[in-house]
Design a protein around this motif. Structure first.
Motif, PDB file in Angstrom:
ATOM      1  N   TYR A 108       1.006  -1.097   0.066  1.00 25.31           N
ATOM      2  CA  TYR A 108       0.013   0.020  -0.097  1.00 25.31           C
ATOM      3  C   TYR A 108       0.721   1.266   0.086  1.00 25.31           C
ATOM      4  O   TYR A 108       0.716   2.276  -0.560  1.00 25.31           O
ATOM      5  CB  TYR A 108      -1.013   0.027   1.061  1.00 25.31           C
ATOM      6  N   ASN A 109       2.034   1.457   0.737  1.00 24.76           N
ATOM      7  CA  ASN A 109       2.932   2.305   0.668  1.00 24.76           C
ATOM      8  C   ASN A 109       3.377   2.477  -1.000  1.00 24.76           C
ATOM      9  O   ASN A 109       3.655   3.473  -1.391  1.00 24.76           O
ATOM     10  CB  ASN A 109       4.162   1.866   1.562  1.00 24.76           C
ATOM     11  N   ASP A 110       3.776   1.445  -1.497  1.00 23.01           N
ATOM     12  CA  ASP A 110       4.328   1.417  -2.970  1.00 23.01           C
ATOM     13  C   ASP A 110       3.159   2.215  -3.656  1.00 23.01           C
ATOM     14  O   ASP A 110       3.305   2.767  -4.735  1.00 23.01           O
ATOM     15  CB  ASP A 110       4.491   0.199  -3.491  1.00 23.01           C
ATOM     16  N   TYR A 111       1.743   1.634  -3.542  1.00 22.81           N
ATOM     17  CA  TYR A 111       0.734   2.211  -4.227  1.00 22.81           C
ATOM     18  C   TYR A 111       0.612   3.928  -4.215  1.00 22.81           C
ATOM     19  O   TYR A 111       0.334   4.419  -5.151  1.00 22.81           O
ATOM     20  CB  TYR A 111      -0.543   1.717  -3.622  1.00 22.81           C
ATOM     21  N   PHE A 112       1.009   4.370  -2.686  1.00 21.47           N
ATOM     22  CA  PHE A 112       0.631   5.633  -2.450  1.00 21.47           C
ATOM     23  C   PHE A 112       1.881   6.306  -3.262  1.00 21.47           C
ATOM     24  O   PHE A 112       1.832   7.424  -3.796  1.00 21.47           O
ATOM     25  CB  PHE A 112       1.144   5.914  -1.086  1.00 21.47           C
ATOM     26  N   ALA A 113       3.077   5.655  -3.075  1.00 18.90           N
ATOM     27  CA  ALA A 113       4.281   6.277  -3.936  1.00 18.90           C
ATOM     28  C   ALA A 113       4.003   6.338  -5.543  1.00 18.90           C
ATOM     29  O   ALA A 113       4.623   7.285  -6.014  1.00 18.90           O
ATOM     30  CB  ALA A 113       5.568   5.569  -3.610  1.00 18.90           C
ATOM     31  N   TRP A 114       3.310   5.194  -5.954  1.00 18.07           N
ATOM     32  CA  TRP A 114       3.003   5.336  -7.417  1.00 18.07           C
ATOM     33  C   TRP A 114       2.159   6.425  -7.656  1.00 18.07           C
ATOM     34  O   TRP A 114       2.386   7.300  -8.706  1.00 18.07           O
ATOM     35  CB  TRP A 114       2.512   4.015  -7.776  1.00 18.07           C
ATOM     36  N   CYS A 115       1.220   6.711  -7.037  1.00 19.53           N
ATOM     37  CA  CYS A 115       0.198   7.801  -7.079  1.00 19.53           C
ATOM     38  C   CYS A 115       1.099   9.107  -7.042  1.00 19.53           C
ATOM     39  O   CYS A 115       1.049  10.182  -7.897  1.00 19.53           O
ATOM     40  CB  CYS A 115      -0.883   7.690  -6.171  1.00 19.53           C
ATOM     41  N   ALA A 116       1.772   9.317  -6.039  1.00 12.51           N
ATOM     42  CA  ALA A 116       2.608  10.759  -5.859  1.00 12.51           C
ATOM     43  C   ALA A 116       3.601  10.822  -6.925  1.00 12.51           C
ATOM     44  O   ALA A 116       3.788  12.123  -7.231  1.00 12.51           O
ATOM     45  CB  ALA A 116       3.399  10.324  -4.497  1.00 12.51           C
ATOM     46  N   SER A 117       3.860   9.963  -7.527  1.00 19.18           N
ATOM     47  CA  SER A 117       4.964  10.184  -8.856  1.00 19.18           C
ATOM     48  C   SER A 117       4.470  10.857  -9.813  1.00 19.18           C
ATOM     49  O   SER A 117       5.166  11.324 -10.551  1.00 19.18           O
ATOM     50  CB  SER A 117       5.576   8.809  -9.275  1.00 19.18           C
ATOM     51  N   HIS A 118       3.237  10.848  -9.842  1.00 18.91           N
ATOM     52  CA  HIS A 118       2.462  11.489 -10.903  1.00 18.91           C
ATOM     53  C   HIS A 118       2.488  12.860 -10.694  1.00 18.91           C
ATOM     54  O   HIS A 118       2.160  13.816 -11.583  1.00 18.91           O
ATOM     55  CB  HIS A 118       1.089  11.182 -10.964  1.00 18.91           C
ATOM     56  N   PHE A 119       2.953  13.393  -9.597  1.00 21.69           N
ATOM     57  CA  PHE A 119       2.731  14.989  -9.131  1.00 21.69           C
ATOM     58  C   PHE A 119       4.165  15.434  -8.796  1.00 21.69           C
ATOM     59  O   PHE A 119       4.386  16.571  -8.146  1.00 21.69           O
ATOM     60  CB  PHE A 119       1.990  15.217  -7.944  1.00 21.69           C
ATOM     61  N   ASP A 120       5.287  14.675  -9.237  1.00 24.98           N
ATOM     62  CA  ASP A 120       6.512  15.172  -8.809  1.00 24.98           C
ATOM     63  C   ASP A 120       6.935  16.441  -9.594  1.00 24.98           C
ATOM     64  O   ASP A 120       7.769  17.424  -8.614  1.00 24.98           O
ATOM     65  CB  ASP A 120       7.654  14.240  -9.445  1.00 24.98           C
ATOM     66  N   HIS A 121       6.200  16.994 -10.397  1.00 28.86           N
ATOM     67  CA  HIS A 121       6.324  18.238 -10.647  1.00 28.86           C
ATOM     68  C   HIS A 121       5.939  19.428 -10.157  1.00 28.86           C
ATOM     69  O   HIS A 121       6.216  20.828 -10.339  1.00 28.86           O
ATOM     70  CB  HIS A 121       5.808  18.538 -12.480  1.00 28.86           C
TER      71      HIS A 121
END
Length: 467
Positions: A108-121
Protein backbone atom coordinates in the motif's frame (compact mmCIF):
# COMPACT_ATOMS: atom_id res chain seq x y z
CA UNK A 1 -1.84 45.86 13.00
CA UNK A 2 1.08 45.04 10.71
CA UNK A 3 -0.29 45.01 7.19
CA UNK A 4 1.75 43.23 4.52
CA UNK A 5 0.82 44.51 1.09
CA UNK A 6 0.68 42.09 -1.80
CA UNK A 7 2.94 42.63 -4.77
CA UNK A 8 0.44 42.44 -7.61
CA UNK A 9 3.25 41.60 -10.03
CA UNK A 10 3.84 38.33 -8.21
CA UNK A 11 0.99 35.97 -9.06
CA UNK A 12 0.12 33.78 -6.06
CA UNK A 13 -0.56 30.08 -6.32
CA UNK A 14 -4.19 29.00 -6.44
CA UNK A 15 -3.42 26.40 -3.75
CA UNK A 16 -0.50 25.41 -1.56
CA UNK A 17 -0.77 22.21 0.48
CA UNK A 18 1.47 22.00 3.52
CA UNK A 19 2.47 18.36 3.76
CA UNK A 20 2.33 15.71 1.05
CA UNK A 21 1.13 12.61 2.83
CA UNK A 22 -2.01 10.62 1.96
CA UNK A 23 -4.38 13.52 2.79
CA UNK A 24 -2.74 15.97 0.38
CA UNK A 25 -2.16 13.18 -2.13
CA UNK A 26 -5.93 12.53 -2.14
CA UNK A 27 -6.45 16.22 -2.98
CA UNK A 28 -3.92 16.01 -5.81
CA UNK A 29 -5.71 12.95 -7.17
CA UNK A 30 -9.12 14.63 -6.96
CA UNK A 31 -7.79 17.73 -8.73
CA UNK A 32 -6.33 15.59 -11.48
CA UNK A 33 -9.49 13.50 -11.85
CA UNK A 34 -11.52 16.68 -12.26
CA UNK A 35 -9.10 18.03 -14.87
CA UNK A 36 -8.34 21.32 -13.13
CA UNK A 37 -5.67 23.53 -14.62
CA UNK A 38 -4.61 25.31 -11.44
CA UNK A 39 -1.33 26.60 -10.03
CA UNK A 40 -0.80 24.15 -7.19
CA UNK A 41 2.24 23.48 -5.03
CA UNK A 42 2.83 20.85 -2.34
CA UNK A 43 5.47 21.40 0.35
CA UNK A 44 6.76 18.31 2.18
CA UNK A 45 9.33 18.04 4.96
CA UNK A 46 10.57 14.57 3.97
CA UNK A 47 13.13 14.19 1.19
CA UNK A 48 10.83 11.90 -0.79
CA UNK A 49 7.37 10.44 -0.47
CA UNK A 50 7.05 8.01 2.44
CA UNK A 51 4.06 6.83 4.43
CA UNK A 52 4.75 5.64 8.00
CA UNK A 53 8.14 4.30 6.92
CA UNK A 54 8.97 3.50 10.53
CA UNK A 55 6.13 0.97 10.72
CA UNK A 56 6.57 -0.91 7.43
CA UNK A 57 7.07 -4.22 9.24
CA UNK A 58 7.48 -7.55 7.43
CA UNK A 59 4.10 -9.15 6.82
CA UNK A 60 2.09 -6.28 8.34
CA UNK A 61 -1.23 -5.82 6.57
CA UNK A 62 -3.59 -2.93 6.13
CA UNK A 63 -6.53 -2.63 8.50
CA UNK A 64 -8.91 -1.26 5.87
CA UNK A 65 -10.10 -2.60 2.53
CA UNK A 66 -8.12 -1.58 -0.55
CA UNK A 67 -11.42 -0.27 -1.94
CA UNK A 68 -11.03 2.63 0.50
CA UNK A 69 -8.11 3.91 -1.57
CA UNK A 70 -7.46 7.43 -2.82
CA UNK A 71 -10.18 7.39 -5.46
CA UNK A 72 -12.51 4.39 -5.74
CA UNK A 73 -15.33 5.53 -3.41
CA UNK A 74 -15.36 8.91 -5.14
CA UNK A 75 -14.78 7.77 -8.72
CA UNK A 76 -14.08 4.08 -9.43
CA UNK A 77 -13.11 5.04 -13.00
CA UNK A 78 -10.13 7.08 -11.75
CA UNK A 79 -6.61 6.37 -12.98
CA UNK A 80 -5.55 6.33 -9.32
CA UNK A 81 -7.51 3.39 -7.93
CA UNK A 82 -5.63 0.57 -6.22
CA UNK A 83 -7.00 -1.81 -8.86
CA UNK A 84 -5.50 0.27 -11.67
CA UNK A 85 -2.20 0.48 -9.77
CA UNK A 86 -2.10 -3.34 -9.69
CA UNK A 87 -2.96 -3.43 -13.40
CA UNK A 88 -0.16 -0.98 -14.24
CA UNK A 89 2.28 -2.99 -12.13
CA UNK A 90 1.28 -6.29 -13.75
CA UNK A 91 0.05 -7.85 -10.50
CA UNK A 92 -3.74 -7.61 -10.79
CA UNK A 93 -4.41 -11.30 -11.43
CA UNK A 94 -1.84 -12.47 -8.89
CA UNK A 95 -3.34 -10.18 -6.24
CA UNK A 96 -6.80 -11.48 -7.07
CA UNK A 97 -5.57 -15.00 -6.36
CA UNK A 98 -4.72 -13.93 -2.80
CA UNK A 99 -8.48 -13.57 -2.10
CA UNK A 100 -7.94 -10.68 0.32
CA UNK A 101 -9.15 -7.12 0.75
CA UNK A 102 -6.18 -6.30 3.01
CA UNK A 103 -2.92 -5.70 1.11
CA UNK A 104 0.47 -5.75 2.78
CA UNK A 105 1.31 -2.37 4.26
CA UNK A 106 4.49 -2.43 2.16
CA UNK A 107 2.40 -2.77 -1.01
CA UNK A 108 0.00 0.00 0.00
CA UNK A 109 2.96 2.29 0.62
CA UNK A 110 4.14 1.48 -2.90
CA UNK A 111 0.65 2.31 -4.19
CA UNK A 112 0.82 5.70 -2.48
CA UNK A 113 4.30 6.31 -3.88
CA UNK A 114 3.09 5.36 -7.37
CA UNK A 115 0.28 7.91 -7.11
CA UNK A 116 2.66 10.54 -5.73
CA UNK A 117 5.08 10.05 -8.64
CA UNK A 118 2.46 11.52 -10.99
CA UNK A 119 2.82 14.88 -9.21
CA UNK A 120 6.60 15.20 -8.84
CA UNK A 121 6.49 18.35 -10.98
CA UNK A 122 4.46 20.23 -8.35
CA UNK A 123 5.98 18.93 -5.09
CA UNK A 124 8.88 20.50 -3.24
CA UNK A 125 10.41 17.94 -0.87
CA UNK A 126 12.74 18.84 1.99
CA UNK A 127 10.73 21.94 2.93
CA UNK A 128 9.65 22.39 6.55
CA UNK A 129 6.86 24.96 6.69
CA UNK A 130 7.17 27.13 9.81
CA UNK A 131 4.34 29.65 9.44
CA UNK A 132 1.36 30.83 7.42
CA UNK A 133 0.64 34.58 7.59
CA UNK A 134 -2.07 36.78 6.08
CA UNK A 135 -1.35 39.17 3.23
CA UNK A 136 -3.87 42.04 3.11
CA UNK A 137 -5.15 43.87 0.09
CA UNK A 138 -5.67 47.62 0.32
CA UNK A 139 -8.52 49.18 -1.56
CA UNK A 140 -11.87 50.76 -0.86
CA UNK A 141 -13.21 50.88 2.67
CA UNK A 142 -12.32 47.29 3.58
CA UNK A 143 -8.94 45.76 4.37
CA UNK A 144 -9.19 42.06 3.68
CA UNK A 145 -6.84 39.11 3.42
CA UNK A 146 -6.28 38.33 -0.27
CA UNK A 147 -3.63 35.63 0.05
CA UNK A 148 -1.24 33.91 2.45
CA UNK A 149 2.51 33.99 2.91
CA UNK A 150 3.82 30.47 3.49
CA UNK A 151 7.32 30.43 5.00
CA UNK A 152 9.41 27.27 4.77
CA UNK A 153 12.89 26.21 5.89
CA UNK A 154 15.00 23.94 3.71
CA UNK A 155 15.81 20.93 5.92
CA UNK A 156 19.33 20.62 4.47
CA UNK A 157 20.54 24.17 3.79
CA UNK A 158 18.33 25.78 6.47
CA UNK A 159 17.56 28.55 3.98
CA UNK A 160 14.28 30.36 4.60
CA UNK A 161 12.01 30.90 1.62
CA UNK A 162 8.38 31.84 1.09
CA UNK A 163 5.60 31.48 -1.45
CA UNK A 164 2.19 33.08 -1.73
CA UNK A 165 -1.13 31.38 -2.26
CA UNK A 166 -4.80 32.32 -2.27
CA UNK A 167 -5.71 29.05 -0.57
CA UNK A 168 -3.82 26.82 1.85
CA UNK A 169 -4.44 23.28 3.08
CA UNK A 170 -2.66 22.20 6.27
CA UNK A 171 -2.18 18.42 6.20
CA UNK A 172 0.99 17.79 8.19
CA UNK A 173 -0.14 14.65 10.02
CA UNK A 174 0.44 13.92 13.67
CA UNK A 175 3.46 14.72 15.83
CA UNK A 176 4.74 11.72 17.86
CA UNK A 177 3.51 11.96 21.44
CA UNK A 178 6.15 11.10 24.05
CA UNK A 179 5.15 11.64 27.71
CA UNK A 180 6.74 14.75 29.18
CA UNK A 181 8.01 12.73 32.16
CA UNK A 182 10.39 10.82 29.88
CA UNK A 183 13.95 12.30 29.68
CA UNK A 184 14.11 14.32 26.48
CA UNK A 185 17.86 13.79 26.12
CA UNK A 186 17.29 10.03 25.73
CA UNK A 187 14.87 10.31 22.81
CA UNK A 188 16.13 8.53 19.68
CA UNK A 189 18.89 6.82 21.64
CA UNK A 190 17.33 4.96 24.58
CA UNK A 191 13.73 5.98 23.91
CA UNK A 192 12.23 5.55 20.43
CA UNK A 193 8.71 6.40 19.33
CA UNK A 194 6.96 3.69 17.34
CA UNK A 195 6.87 5.97 14.27
CA UNK A 196 10.66 5.59 13.98
CA UNK A 197 10.89 1.91 14.87
CA UNK A 198 12.05 0.51 11.53
CA UNK A 199 14.36 3.43 10.77
CA UNK A 200 16.19 3.75 14.12
CA UNK A 201 16.12 0.39 15.92
CA UNK A 202 18.42 -1.50 13.48
CA UNK A 203 21.20 1.03 14.14
CA UNK A 204 20.66 1.11 17.93
CA UNK A 205 20.39 -2.66 18.32
CA UNK A 206 22.89 -3.62 15.65
CA UNK A 207 23.45 -7.31 16.46
CA UNK A 208 20.71 -9.69 15.35
CA UNK A 209 21.76 -12.28 17.95
CA UNK A 210 22.48 -9.71 20.64
CA UNK A 211 21.06 -10.47 24.09
CA UNK A 212 19.25 -7.18 24.53
CA UNK A 213 16.50 -6.22 26.92
CA UNK A 214 13.78 -4.20 25.24
CA UNK A 215 10.63 -2.65 26.71
CA UNK A 216 7.59 -1.79 24.59
CA UNK A 217 5.04 0.64 26.03
CA UNK A 218 1.46 0.67 24.73
CA UNK A 219 -1.56 -1.56 24.25
CA UNK A 220 -2.62 -0.82 20.68
CA UNK A 221 -1.95 -2.29 17.25
CA UNK A 222 1.41 -0.60 16.73
CA UNK A 223 2.77 -1.72 20.10
CA UNK A 224 1.60 -5.28 19.52
CA UNK A 225 3.14 -5.39 16.03
CA UNK A 226 6.46 -4.11 17.35
CA UNK A 227 6.41 -6.59 20.24
CA UNK A 228 5.80 -9.40 17.76
CA UNK A 229 8.49 -8.17 15.38
CA UNK A 230 11.12 -7.83 18.13
CA UNK A 231 10.69 -11.45 19.12
CA UNK A 232 11.48 -12.47 15.56
CA UNK A 233 14.09 -9.86 14.72
CA UNK A 234 16.18 -10.43 17.88
CA UNK A 235 15.63 -14.08 18.85
CA UNK A 236 18.12 -13.98 21.77
CA UNK A 237 16.68 -10.83 23.34
CA UNK A 238 14.23 -10.36 26.22
CA UNK A 239 11.18 -8.29 25.34
CA UNK A 240 8.57 -7.01 27.78
CA UNK A 241 5.31 -5.30 26.77
CA UNK A 242 3.89 -2.90 29.37
CA UNK A 243 0.18 -2.06 29.13
CA UNK A 244 -2.06 -0.04 31.44
CA UNK A 245 -5.10 -2.25 30.82
CA UNK A 246 -5.76 -5.65 32.34
CA UNK A 247 -5.27 -7.36 28.95
CA UNK A 248 -4.69 -6.70 25.27
CA UNK A 249 -8.09 -6.12 23.74
CA UNK A 250 -9.38 -6.94 20.23
CA UNK A 251 -10.47 -4.32 17.74
CA UNK A 252 -14.04 -4.46 16.52
CA UNK A 253 -14.02 -4.49 12.74
CA UNK A 254 -17.40 -6.09 12.24
CA UNK A 255 -19.50 -4.77 9.31
CA UNK A 256 -21.96 -2.74 11.37
CA UNK A 257 -19.23 -1.11 13.43
CA UNK A 258 -17.22 -0.32 10.31
CA UNK A 259 -20.06 1.93 9.19
CA UNK A 260 -18.76 4.41 11.79
CA UNK A 261 -16.14 5.29 9.18
CA UNK A 262 -18.53 5.78 6.26
CA UNK A 263 -18.10 9.23 4.63
CA UNK A 264 -21.86 9.79 4.94
CA UNK A 265 -21.54 9.70 8.75
CA UNK A 266 -19.54 12.93 8.86
CA UNK A 267 -22.58 15.18 8.25
CA UNK A 268 -24.52 13.70 11.16
CA UNK A 269 -21.54 13.83 13.50
CA UNK A 270 -20.69 17.44 12.64
CA UNK A 271 -24.25 18.52 13.50
CA UNK A 272 -24.05 17.11 17.06
CA UNK A 273 -23.49 19.26 20.13
CA UNK A 274 -19.95 19.36 21.51
CA UNK A 275 -20.93 17.23 24.50
CA UNK A 276 -22.56 14.59 22.31
CA UNK A 277 -19.53 14.54 20.01
CA UNK A 278 -17.24 13.75 22.95
CA UNK A 279 -19.53 10.98 24.08
CA UNK A 280 -19.73 9.50 20.57
CA UNK A 281 -15.95 9.50 20.14
CA UNK A 282 -15.51 7.86 23.53
CA UNK A 283 -17.99 5.12 22.60
CA UNK A 284 -16.37 4.46 19.22
CA UNK A 285 -12.71 4.53 20.31
CA UNK A 286 -12.63 0.74 20.68
CA UNK A 287 -12.78 0.50 16.89
CA UNK A 288 -9.35 2.14 16.50
CA UNK A 289 -7.52 3.16 19.70
CA UNK A 290 -5.76 0.86 22.17
CA UNK A 291 -6.96 -2.31 20.44
CA UNK A 292 -5.34 -5.08 18.38
CA UNK A 293 -6.55 -7.18 15.47
CA UNK A 294 -7.68 -10.62 16.58
CA UNK A 295 -5.29 -12.61 14.39
CA UNK A 296 -2.29 -10.83 15.93
CA UNK A 297 -3.63 -11.40 19.45
CA UNK A 298 -3.93 -15.10 18.72
CA UNK A 299 -0.38 -15.26 17.36
CA UNK A 300 1.03 -13.47 20.40
CA UNK A 301 -0.86 -15.70 22.81
CA UNK A 302 0.44 -18.78 21.05
CA UNK A 303 4.03 -17.50 21.27
CA UNK A 304 3.68 -16.86 25.00
CA UNK A 305 1.96 -20.21 25.51
CA UNK A 306 4.95 -21.97 23.96
CA UNK A 307 7.07 -20.57 26.79
CA UNK A 308 4.64 -22.06 29.30
CA UNK A 309 5.53 -25.50 27.95
CA UNK A 310 8.98 -25.08 29.46
CA UNK A 311 8.16 -23.09 32.59
CA UNK A 312 4.97 -22.07 34.37
CA UNK A 313 6.88 -19.30 36.18
CA UNK A 314 6.32 -16.27 33.94
CA UNK A 315 9.17 -14.35 35.59
CA UNK A 316 11.55 -16.75 33.83
CA UNK A 317 10.07 -16.19 30.41
CA UNK A 318 12.11 -14.55 27.68
CA UNK A 319 9.08 -12.56 26.53
CA UNK A 320 6.48 -11.14 28.91
CA UNK A 321 3.42 -8.89 29.02
CA UNK A 322 3.11 -6.77 32.17
CA UNK A 323 -0.51 -5.74 32.60
CA UNK A 324 -1.99 -2.97 34.76
CA UNK A 325 1.32 -1.12 34.59
CA UNK A 326 1.38 2.52 33.54
CA UNK A 327 4.86 3.81 32.72
CA UNK A 328 5.13 7.16 34.48
CA UNK A 329 8.86 7.77 34.12
CA UNK A 330 12.20 6.53 32.89
CA UNK A 331 15.52 6.87 34.70
CA UNK A 332 19.03 6.16 33.47
CA UNK A 333 21.18 3.51 35.15
CA UNK A 334 24.56 5.23 34.94
CA UNK A 335 26.51 2.08 35.75
CA UNK A 336 25.15 0.09 32.82
CA UNK A 337 24.10 2.91 30.45
CA UNK A 338 20.67 1.34 30.42
CA UNK A 339 17.31 2.60 31.67
CA UNK A 340 14.72 1.47 34.21
CA UNK A 341 11.00 2.12 34.08
CA UNK A 342 9.02 3.81 36.83
CA UNK A 343 5.66 2.02 36.99
CA UNK A 344 2.31 2.84 38.53
CA UNK A 345 -0.32 0.17 39.12
CA UNK A 346 -3.39 1.17 37.12
CA UNK A 347 -5.84 0.16 39.85
CA UNK A 348 -4.29 0.59 43.30
CA UNK A 349 -1.83 3.35 42.41
CA UNK A 350 1.24 1.69 43.95
CA UNK A 351 4.55 2.59 42.34
CA UNK A 352 7.64 0.54 41.62
CA UNK A 353 10.82 0.57 39.57
CA UNK A 354 11.64 -2.32 37.27
CA UNK A 355 14.41 -4.60 38.48
CA UNK A 356 15.50 -5.10 34.89
CA UNK A 357 17.46 -2.40 33.12
CA UNK A 358 16.60 -2.04 29.43
CA UNK A 359 18.81 -1.31 26.45
CA UNK A 360 15.91 0.36 24.65
CA UNK A 361 12.36 1.53 25.34
CA UNK A 362 9.94 1.79 22.43
CA UNK A 363 6.89 3.92 23.16
CA UNK A 364 3.71 3.52 21.14
CA UNK A 365 1.86 6.39 22.76
CA UNK A 366 0.11 7.92 19.79
CA UNK A 367 0.27 11.33 18.15
CA UNK A 368 -0.57 14.96 18.84
CA UNK A 369 -2.72 16.62 16.20
CA UNK A 370 -2.05 20.27 17.02
CA UNK A 371 0.84 21.25 14.74
CA UNK A 372 -1.51 23.54 12.82
CA UNK A 373 -1.92 25.78 15.86
CA UNK A 374 1.72 26.90 15.69
CA UNK A 375 1.73 27.23 11.90
CA UNK A 376 -1.41 29.39 11.95
CA UNK A 377 -0.46 31.53 14.96
CA UNK A 378 -0.02 34.64 12.75
CA UNK A 379 -3.66 34.29 11.62
CA UNK A 380 -5.19 34.43 15.12
CA UNK A 381 -5.88 38.13 14.71
CA UNK A 382 -8.50 37.13 12.13
CA UNK A 383 -10.52 34.93 14.49
CA UNK A 384 -13.91 36.15 15.77
CA UNK A 385 -13.55 37.91 19.12
CA UNK A 386 -15.67 35.29 20.91
CA UNK A 387 -13.64 32.40 19.45
CA UNK A 388 -10.59 31.29 21.45
CA UNK A 389 -9.29 28.54 19.18
CA UNK A 390 -9.50 27.46 15.57
CA UNK A 391 -13.04 26.43 14.70
CA UNK A 392 -13.63 24.32 11.61
CA UNK A 393 -16.53 24.47 9.17
CA UNK A 394 -18.14 21.32 7.78
CA UNK A 395 -16.06 21.67 4.58
CA UNK A 396 -12.87 21.73 6.76
CA UNK A 397 -12.37 25.46 6.22
CA UNK A 398 -11.02 27.45 9.19
CA UNK A 399 -13.68 29.86 10.41
CA UNK A 400 -12.32 33.41 10.45
CA UNK A 401 -14.08 36.69 11.23
CA UNK A 402 -16.85 37.53 8.78
CA UNK A 403 -15.53 39.83 6.06
CA UNK A 404 -11.88 39.28 7.03
CA UNK A 405 -11.06 37.30 3.87
CA UNK A 406 -11.50 38.24 0.25
CA UNK A 407 -13.52 35.95 -1.98
CA UNK A 408 -11.56 32.93 -3.17
CA UNK A 409 -9.22 32.94 -0.18
CA UNK A 410 -9.13 30.51 2.75
CA UNK A 411 -7.36 27.88 4.85
CA UNK A 412 -8.45 24.25 5.23
CA UNK A 413 -7.35 21.62 7.77
CA UNK A 414 -6.86 17.89 7.26
CA UNK A 415 -6.21 15.15 9.81
CA UNK A 416 -6.67 17.28 12.92
CA UNK A 417 -10.46 17.60 13.00
CA UNK A 418 -11.48 14.50 14.96
CA UNK A 419 -13.28 16.56 17.61
CA UNK A 420 -15.48 18.25 15.01
CA UNK A 421 -15.72 15.66 12.22
CA UNK A 422 -15.47 12.30 13.96
CA UNK A 423 -13.19 9.34 14.46
CA UNK A 424 -12.49 8.80 10.75
CA UNK A 425 -10.77 12.19 10.36
CA UNK A 426 -7.26 10.91 11.12
CA UNK A 427 -7.71 7.63 9.24
CA UNK A 428 -7.41 6.55 5.61
CA UNK A 429 -11.03 5.40 5.32
CA UNK A 430 -12.52 8.57 3.86
CA UNK A 431 -9.53 10.14 2.10
CA UNK A 432 -10.86 9.60 -1.42
CA UNK A 433 -14.23 11.19 -0.74
CA UNK A 434 -12.84 13.92 1.50
CA UNK A 435 -10.24 14.90 -1.10
CA UNK A 436 -13.07 15.56 -3.53
CA UNK A 437 -14.97 17.59 -0.94
CA UNK A 438 -11.94 19.79 -0.31
CA UNK A 439 -11.44 20.39 -4.03
CA UNK A 440 -15.11 21.32 -4.45
CA UNK A 441 -14.87 23.72 -1.51
CA UNK A 442 -11.74 25.48 -2.80
CA UNK A 443 -12.77 25.42 -6.46
CA UNK A 444 -16.60 25.35 -6.51
CA UNK A 445 -17.88 23.47 -9.57
CA UNK A 446 -20.22 26.34 -10.49
CA UNK A 447 -17.21 28.64 -10.84
CA UNK A 448 -14.94 26.24 -12.69
CA UNK A 449 -17.27 24.52 -15.15
CA UNK A 450 -16.74 27.05 -17.92
CA UNK A 451 -13.23 28.23 -17.18
CA UNK A 452 -10.93 25.77 -15.44
CA UNK A 453 -12.15 22.30 -16.21
CA UNK A 454 -10.09 20.46 -18.82
CA UNK A 455 -10.24 16.89 -20.19
CA UNK A 456 -9.08 14.34 -17.64
CA UNK A 457 -5.30 14.14 -17.53
CA UNK A 458 -3.39 12.85 -14.53
CA UNK A 459 -0.51 15.32 -15.13
CA UNK A 460 -2.64 18.39 -15.78
CA UNK A 461 -1.14 20.75 -13.17
CA UNK A 462 0.53 23.76 -14.68
CA UNK A 463 4.29 23.67 -14.02
CA UNK A 464 5.29 26.62 -11.84
CA UNK A 465 8.57 27.88 -10.41
CA UNK A 466 9.37 26.08 -7.19
CA UNK A 467 10.85 27.46 -4.00
Amino acid sequence: MDIKQQDVAEEPYDLVCVGFGPASLAIAVALSDRGFSARVLFLERQQSFAWHSGMLLPGARMQISFIKDLATLRDPRSHFTFINYLHCKGRLLAFTNLSTFLPLREEYNDYFAWCASHFDHCVNYGQDVVSVSPIHELGGAAIRVASWDIVARDVISQDIRSVRSRNVVIAVGGKPRIPAAFPQDLINSKIVHSSKYSTLVPSILSETNGKYRVAVVGGGQSAAEIYDDLMTRFPQSHVNLFIAASALRPSDDSPFVNEVFDPSRVDGFYALSDATKKKAISEDRVTNYGVVRSELLERLYERLYHQRLHSTDESHWQHQISTLREVVGIERDNETDKVRLLLKHSRNGTKETTQEAFDLVIVSTGYQRNVHEDLLQPTRELLPSEQHGFSIERDYRVRYRQGALAAGCGIWLQGCCEDSHGLSDTLLSILGVRGGEIVDSIFPPSETTNHKLRPLNHARFRTSPKL
